[in-house]
Structure formats: structure tokens, C-alpha cells
Design a protein around this motif. Sequence first.
Motif, PDB file in Angstrom:
ATOM      1  N   TYR A   1       0.979  -1.284   0.062  1.00 23.00           N
ATOM      2  CA  TYR A   1      -0.123  -0.129  -0.141  1.00 23.00           C
ATOM      3  C   TYR A   1       0.694   1.333  -0.147  1.00 23.00           C
ATOM      4  CZ  TYR A   1      -3.580  -3.368   1.324  1.00 23.00           C
ATOM      5  OH  TYR A   1      -4.442  -4.329   1.411  1.00 23.00           O
ATOM      6  N   LEU A   2       0.349   2.183  -0.661  1.00 26.11           N
ATOM      7  CA  LEU A   2       1.043   3.494  -0.891  1.00 26.11           C
ATOM      8  C   LEU A   2       0.248   4.581  -0.548  1.00 26.11           C
ATOM      9  CD1 LEU A   2       3.711   5.301  -1.195  1.00 26.11           C
ATOM     10  CD2 LEU A   2       3.021   5.197  -3.784  1.00 26.11           C
ATOM     11  N   PHE A   3       0.313   5.532   0.487  1.00 25.71           N
ATOM     12  CA  PHE A   3      -0.532   6.717   0.470  1.00 25.71           C
ATOM     13  C   PHE A   3       0.500   8.147   0.072  1.00 25.71           C
ATOM     14  CE2 PHE A   3      -2.368   9.537   3.713  1.00 25.71           C
ATOM     15  CZ  PHE A   3      -3.536  10.003   3.118  1.00 25.71           C
ATOM     16  N   ILE A   4      -0.550   8.727  -0.705  1.00 28.00           N
ATOM     17  CA  ILE A   4      -0.028  10.001  -0.997  1.00 28.00           C
ATOM     18  C   ILE A   4      -0.708  11.192  -0.773  1.00 28.00           C
ATOM     19  CG2 ILE A   4       0.817  11.349  -3.068  1.00 28.00           C
ATOM     20  CD1 ILE A   4       0.508   7.909  -3.673  1.00 28.00           C
ATOM     21  N   GLY A   5      -0.329  12.491  -0.447  1.00 31.45           N
ATOM     22  CA  GLY A   5      -1.064  13.551  -0.009  1.00 31.45           C
ATOM     23  C   GLY A   5      -0.302  14.721   1.240  1.00 31.45           C
ATOM     24  N   PRO A   6      -1.034  15.491   1.505  1.00 34.37           N
ATOM     25  CA  PRO A   6      -2.223  16.058   1.036  1.00 34.37           C
ATOM     26  C   PRO A   6      -2.167  16.652  -0.196  1.00 34.37           C
ATOM     27  CG  PRO A   6      -1.391  17.458   2.615  1.00 34.37           C
ATOM     28  CD  PRO A   6      -0.247  16.339   2.621  1.00 34.37           C
ATOM     29  N   LEU A   7      -3.432  16.740  -1.140  1.00 34.44           N
ATOM     30  CA  LEU A   7      -3.456  17.515  -2.413  1.00 34.44           C
ATOM     31  C   LEU A   7      -4.371  18.332  -1.997  1.00 34.44           C
ATOM     32  CD1 LEU A   7      -3.810  13.926  -4.415  1.00 34.44           C
ATOM     33  CD2 LEU A   7      -1.794  15.501  -4.461  1.00 34.44           C
TER      34      LEU A   7
ATOM     35  N   ASN B   1      -8.184  18.793  -0.653  1.00 37.66           N
ATOM     36  CA  ASN B   1      -7.585  18.241   0.533  1.00 37.66           C
ATOM     37  C   ASN B   1      -7.351  16.773   0.580  1.00 37.66           C
ATOM     38  OD1 ASN B   1      -5.757  18.552   2.766  1.00 37.66           O
ATOM     39  ND2 ASN B   1      -7.524  18.220   4.315  1.00 37.66           N
ATOM     40  N   ALA B   2      -7.176  16.244  -0.591  1.00 40.00           N
ATOM     41  CA  ALA B   2      -7.546  14.602  -0.785  1.00 40.00           C
ATOM     42  C   ALA B   2      -6.308  13.845  -0.635  1.00 40.00           C
ATOM     43  CB  ALA B   2      -7.710  14.634  -2.240  1.00 40.00           C
ATOM     44  N   GLY B   3      -6.337  12.778  -0.284  1.00 38.13           N
ATOM     45  CA  GLY B   3      -5.275  11.780  -0.358  1.00 38.13           C
ATOM     46  C   GLY B   3      -5.582  10.393  -1.370  1.00 38.13           C
ATOM     47  N   ILE B   4      -4.489   9.892  -1.634  1.00 37.20           N
ATOM     48  CA  ILE B   4      -4.768   8.591  -2.713  1.00 37.20           C
ATOM     49  C   ILE B   4      -4.042   7.569  -1.945  1.00 37.20           C
ATOM     50  CG2 ILE B   4      -4.190   7.879  -4.832  1.00 37.20           C
ATOM     51  CD1 ILE B   4      -4.193  10.569  -6.008  1.00 37.20           C
ATOM     52  N   LEU B   5      -4.795   6.326  -1.862  1.00 36.93           N
ATOM     53  CA  LEU B   5      -4.220   5.410  -1.333  1.00 36.93           C
ATOM     54  C   LEU B   5      -4.221   4.312  -2.475  1.00 36.93           C
ATOM     55  CD1 LEU B   5      -3.214   3.718   1.120  1.00 36.93           C
ATOM     56  CD2 LEU B   5      -5.859   2.837   1.401  1.00 36.93           C
ATOM     57  N   CYS B   6      -2.928   3.779  -2.920  1.00 37.72           N
ATOM     58  CA  CYS B   6      -2.753   2.626  -3.985  1.00 37.72           C
ATOM     59  C   CYS B   6      -2.672   1.405  -3.175  1.00 37.72           C
ATOM     60  CB  CYS B   6      -1.679   3.155  -4.634  1.00 37.72           C
ATOM     61  SG  CYS B   6      -1.754   4.833  -5.329  1.00 37.72           S
ATOM     62  N   GLN B   7      -2.808   0.380  -3.922  1.00 32.68           N
ATOM     63  CA  GLN B   7      -2.557  -1.263  -3.399  1.00 32.68           C
ATOM     64  C   GLN B   7      -1.876  -1.680  -4.757  1.00 32.68           C
ATOM     65  OE1 GLN B   7      -5.867  -3.506  -2.324  1.00 32.68           O
ATOM     66  NE2 GLN B   7      -4.350  -5.120  -1.661  1.00 32.68           N
ATOM     67  N   GLY B   8      -0.454  -1.713  -4.773  1.00 35.49           N
ATOM     68  CA  GLY B   8       0.253  -2.428  -5.805  1.00 35.49           C
ATOM     69  C   GLY B   8       0.301  -1.317  -6.987  1.00 35.49           C
ATOM     70  N   ASN B   9      -0.579  -1.787  -8.090  1.00 33.50           N
ATOM     71  CA  ASN B   9      -0.433  -0.875  -9.342  1.00 33.50           C
ATOM     72  C   ASN B   9      -2.008  -0.371  -9.632  1.00 33.50           C
ATOM     73  OD1 ASN B   9      -1.777  -3.213 -10.012  1.00 33.50           O
ATOM     74  ND2 ASN B   9      -0.995  -3.168 -12.223  1.00 33.50           N
TER      75      ASN B   9
END
Length: 428
Positions: free
Chosen positions: A11-17, A42-50
Motif C-alpha cells: 500500500y502507498l498513501f500520497i497527500g495532502p493534495l 485536501n485529498a489523499g490517494i491510497l494505492c494497492q500495488g499498481n
Amino acid sequence: MKNDTQSHSPYLFIGPLMQCLPMTSLDVKGVLKDEDLPIISNAGILCQGNKIKKIAEYEELKSEALTINARFIVLEGDYVCTPGFIDAHTHICFAGSRARDYALRNAGKTYLEIAKAGGGIWDTVTQTREASLKELVELTTARANTLLQSGITTVEVKSGYGLSVKEELKMLRAINQANQNTSADLVSTCLAAHMLPKDYDGTAEAYLDEVSTELFPILVKEELTYRIDAFIEESAFSETTIRSYFEKAKAMGFDITVHADQFTTGGSKVAVEFKALSADHLEASSNVEIKMLAASDVIAVALPGASLGLGCDFTPARKLLDKGGALAIASDWNPGSAPMGDLLLQACILGTFEKLTNAELLAGITYRAAAALNLKDRGTLVPDNLADFNLFQTNHFNEIFYQQGKLKPSFVFKNGELIRNDSLKTRL
């Protein structure tokens, strides 16, 4: 930017946007207003793998990311997130240069005059045939990586500079090998019907029959492409001669796309008749063709780079949208008419001359471009779509187009991996 690289979590979490534009709940066809764009602040993005797992308000999603031990990329400053861009029409598999053609055009020679004098497409065919498979792989990979650094995560790439069964296979194999060498996704298209080869001793009908009989089965066997294109124009193939070629392609399960209405009309009619995914160019389209395309499911693909290179009219994008048509925008990066290859700059220019909203421009290089390639897993930021997205260092998406292509993404993510990182400071 704080980058937690220690964890091996999927899992990868990116933010804040400041703003995230997922491009969801928007029509493929017709007019788009800027106020139609869904924006997650004020968003975040959570990725799982690709893949994308979830997009939500930053603090809310941060709590979830912590519970699953996600890796964190914490941004400093203001960023706007868009889907990864999609260039739905390029010719980046080629060798050589056509700088002489450019000089001749600016000196007053027309595209067709240059072609008849030995320049144009045939000049590139000669140079590309002389290149080895290895050279073509390296050239295509380098150009794809250049596009990727500009936030273009998916690139359509045509053959068409081989113009024989043997040489077209070399090009398509080079494209597929280049696809293994770049993080960008390359979508190959067979354009063996680019023009009648000058060294072919036979008619246009005989050439097309030879290609469809000998080349098509190999394309299927080697899984080199699922797309067939043709240039319908005075210097290439007529509406009549191309029909049996497209009939064979459709019968074998290929998707159809058409170089249409660049200098004269006729190609868009064929595109609609064969239910092509897209009709590309359309600079010569009149109100008759515009109405016909808008009433169909064919995606109109504007190629402003070719208009700039040739000094001709732009695709009538405003009229197409106003009539209810679908519009994608692509760079047409090629060695002759469109050597620039800067999709964002070209979209900005098209927007100015055709009076397109920023929403229409962004749609044209994201989800509407995905539709032109029949790709359903990208172009929008929704769960289970590919984690392809760009982060621009600005506080509002209008700045992306206002700066006329000069503002490039600071971060490019492809399949959940950070490909471009322009951050100069890291918060530890």
C-alpha cells in the motif's frame, strides 16, 4: 516531501493534495464546462500495488492508511492531481530526420508537393528501413520515456514507416520490445496502409491484399497489435480501395482507426461506416462530416501538432463538441509534420484557437483519449483503475493550461510507482 521507503507494504498513501480531479461521472461525448469537473479538496490517494484503492479526504484516509501499514509520501506545498495523460496518436517508432521537409514547407512548398518530390513519408520509410531492430527499440524507448517524464503514462505508437510485410513486422516488434523497456504503456497500431510503397510493383489493391493476407495472421499469432489503421487521402488510399482491407481486419477481430479528412474529406465517412474507434486529424472536415461523426460513437482525435507543423487549420473541435461529438487530443509526434511531441502544449494551443474549456482539454488527454484506444482501466482515478496520475505544483488546475504547457508535473506515478520526482526538499 517525506518519502517512507523503508516499508515493503503493497500500500502507498500520497497527500495532502490541494485538488484531485478524478475525471469521474463525465460524459464521453459533448460539451464540458469547468464547473462540471468533480474536485476532491485536501485529498489523499491510497494505492494497492499498481491499482488505486481509494481517494478521499486526507485526514480520513490517513487513518486507514496507518492501520494497513502503508508507505507514506507526504507532500509539502500545494499540489493538483490529474489522471496520467494518454497520447492516443503518435508515430514515435522511426529513424532519421525530416528537417529538410520543414524548411521546404516554410519556403512555400505544400505537403503533397514535398511528398511527390521524394520527401514526406517515403523519406522516413527509407531511413527507418535502414535502421536495425535494436536501433528502433532504443529510439522508441527514448521517446516514450521523454513523454513519460511529461506525465504521459500511456502512448499509442504506430508502424507505417516499413511498408512491407518484413519491415512492418520489424517496426511492430520494435514497439513491443520498447514496451518492455519503458514504464510507460505502449499501445501498438499497424499502419501498413500509410501509403502505397514507391518500390511496390503493383496496384494499391494488390498491396493491401498482400498485407492483409500475409501480415494480419502474424500480427494475431505474435500478439503484436489489436489495432489496424489506414491513411485515407489523395497521397495514400482511397475510400474505395480501403474497404476490403478494413473488412478483413474486422473479420479477424482487429479494432479500426482511421487517418481521416486531413487534406480532403472521405476518411471520416469510412470511419463511421466501419464503426472505427477513432477518426484522427479531421482538419478538412466540413459541417457534413462533423454532424456525421457527432451522431456516431467514433472518437474524433484532434492533432494540433500537425496543424502547427503544416500551417493548416485546426481540427474543428468546438463544432464537434457543440454537435455532441467526442473529442480526444493527441500529439501526432512524427518526424515530418509534427516533430514537437509536446501534448500539453499542443492541447493548450488548441484550446486557445478552438475556445475549449479546461475541462474539455483535460478530458481530451485523459478519459476521452482512453476511449479512443478502447482502454477502460485508465483515464479516470477510481478504485481498481491503474494508479497512473500526475501531481502539479500549483493550487488550482486552471494554472496547468494557463501556463501553456510550461508547467509540467513535478511527480509522475505509473502503476503506483514514482517515475518522476522534481522535489528539491525532503521533510524527515
